[in-house]
Enzyme design. Sequence first.
Site, PDB file in Angstrom:
ATOM      1  N   CYS A 146       0.832  -1.206   0.000  1.00  0.00           N
ATOM      2  CA  CYS A 146       0.000   0.000   0.000  1.00  0.00           C
ATOM      3  C   CYS A 146       0.865   1.254   0.000  1.00  0.00           C
ATOM      4  O   CYS A 146       1.233   1.765   1.063  1.00  0.00           O
ATOM      5  CB  CYS A 146      -0.919  -0.021   1.220  1.00  0.00           C
ATOM      6  SG  CYS A 146      -1.963   1.448   1.324  1.00  0.00           S
ATOM      7  N   CYS A 149      -0.416   4.252   1.938  1.00  0.00           N
ATOM      8  CA  CYS A 149      -0.279   4.121   3.399  1.00  0.00           C
ATOM      9  C   CYS A 149       1.170   4.326   3.842  1.00  0.00           C
ATOM     10  O   CYS A 149       1.436   4.914   4.883  1.00  0.00           O
ATOM     11  CB  CYS A 149      -0.702   2.736   3.886  1.00  0.00           C
ATOM     12  SG  CYS A 149      -2.158   2.062   3.123  1.00  0.00           S
ATOM     13  N   ASP A 150       2.126   3.804   3.061  1.00  0.00           N
ATOM     14  CA  ASP A 150       3.501   3.675   3.564  1.00  0.00           C
ATOM     15  C   ASP A 150       4.569   4.497   2.830  1.00  0.00           C
ATOM     16  O   ASP A 150       5.721   4.520   3.264  1.00  0.00           O
ATOM     17  CB  ASP A 150       3.927   2.192   3.521  1.00  0.00           C
ATOM     18  CG  ASP A 150       3.048   1.339   4.436  1.00  0.00           C
ATOM     19  OD1 ASP A 150       2.540   1.891   5.427  1.00  0.00           O
ATOM     20  OD2 ASP A 150       2.870   0.146   4.146  1.00  0.00           O
TER      21      ASP A 150
END
Length: 327
Positions: A146, A149-150
């Site tokens: 992701c 997200c990261d």
Amino acid sequence: MILLTISVKLVVMEDIKNVVIIGSGPAGLTAAIYLSRADLKPLVFAGVSWGGQLMLTTDVENYPGFVEGIQGPELMDKFRKQAERFGAEILNENVTAVDFSKKPFKVTAGGKDYFAKSVLVATGAETKWLGLPNEQRLIGHGVSSCAPCDAFFFRDKKVVVVGGGDSAMEEALVLTKFATEVTIIHRREEFRASKIMQDKAKANEKIKFLLNSEVVDVLGKDNVEGVKVKNKDGSTTDIAVDGVFLAIGHLPVTGIFKDQLELDEKDYIVRKTVGEGSQAFKMMTSKEGVFVAGDVHDVSYKQAVTAAGYGCRAALEVERWLEMESD
Ligand code: NAP
């Protein structure tokens, strides 16, 4: 004297829901909007991580109605609020078991049994991994699926993205906001990604491509330090990187339905047509009264808008089926 206590669990009629929806991506929540507007008071099991795949993405530019695009999580928040506005009950709980062998159907979540006249399955699909031992060990330590997200954790670092579809292009583009260099590693010469996404990736100076190559190991003790890549001629090369992002597709979330519904060879739920002509039910599963919508049965399209469309179709059929059953 021996005392025997017999506990009999009765299902009270008022406790039986018209419809339970399992899943809260575009398919499940669209169905919830339609079924709550039809006054059928749907109960939605949204899951602990509710909202589906769009919660893991950033810009959504191809969902109709949003001229400038919209952030994935914001779009799902709107879906949810719209369903709640019409009275859908949404619980952020994972369904752990189902029993479709008799009516009312039983759905177990949070240690409690719920009963329903009909069920709509919209559990979607989740990340596919390469299945390498070190890849699994280093998830959260440099291995991710992701980028939205990261990506933040890879400021001024080098990363690779594995895959050749739209997801790979999108993940790579997101990563360029932080990383210094992003290499897309793809096992073939041709990409599966749409032309527009390929063009965007190719136009970005930070993105490099390594084709006809397969990641065969992830290197590093506590954190990712590199990947081992198998080249076309069979030789291997170690590449030093700080992050590995997987974008090799998704697997349908059907574990709890394995003994209950017919699945295809890739574990997608098989959609059935019951009846004929304009009165046919086309969103039914192998169990009459259990309907399906979205990516959990859709091998081909997997778009938010197609999932929403399937959710609408399934909801209209649930409504018609419940009417028919009550006659
Ligand atoms: P996808 O289109 O199925 O692509 C998966 C890619 O991963 C393929 O290139 C495939 O290689 C590769 N792959 C699969 N298994 C692999 C393995 N074991 N090892 C190495 N490579 C492997 O999946 P996706 O990119 O997630 O896209 C899914 C759907 O969502 C598509 O319909 C896509 O259009 C849509 N989507 C759209 C957008 C957007 O419009 N912005 C963004 C994301 C996703 P091969 O090509 O060799 O099979």
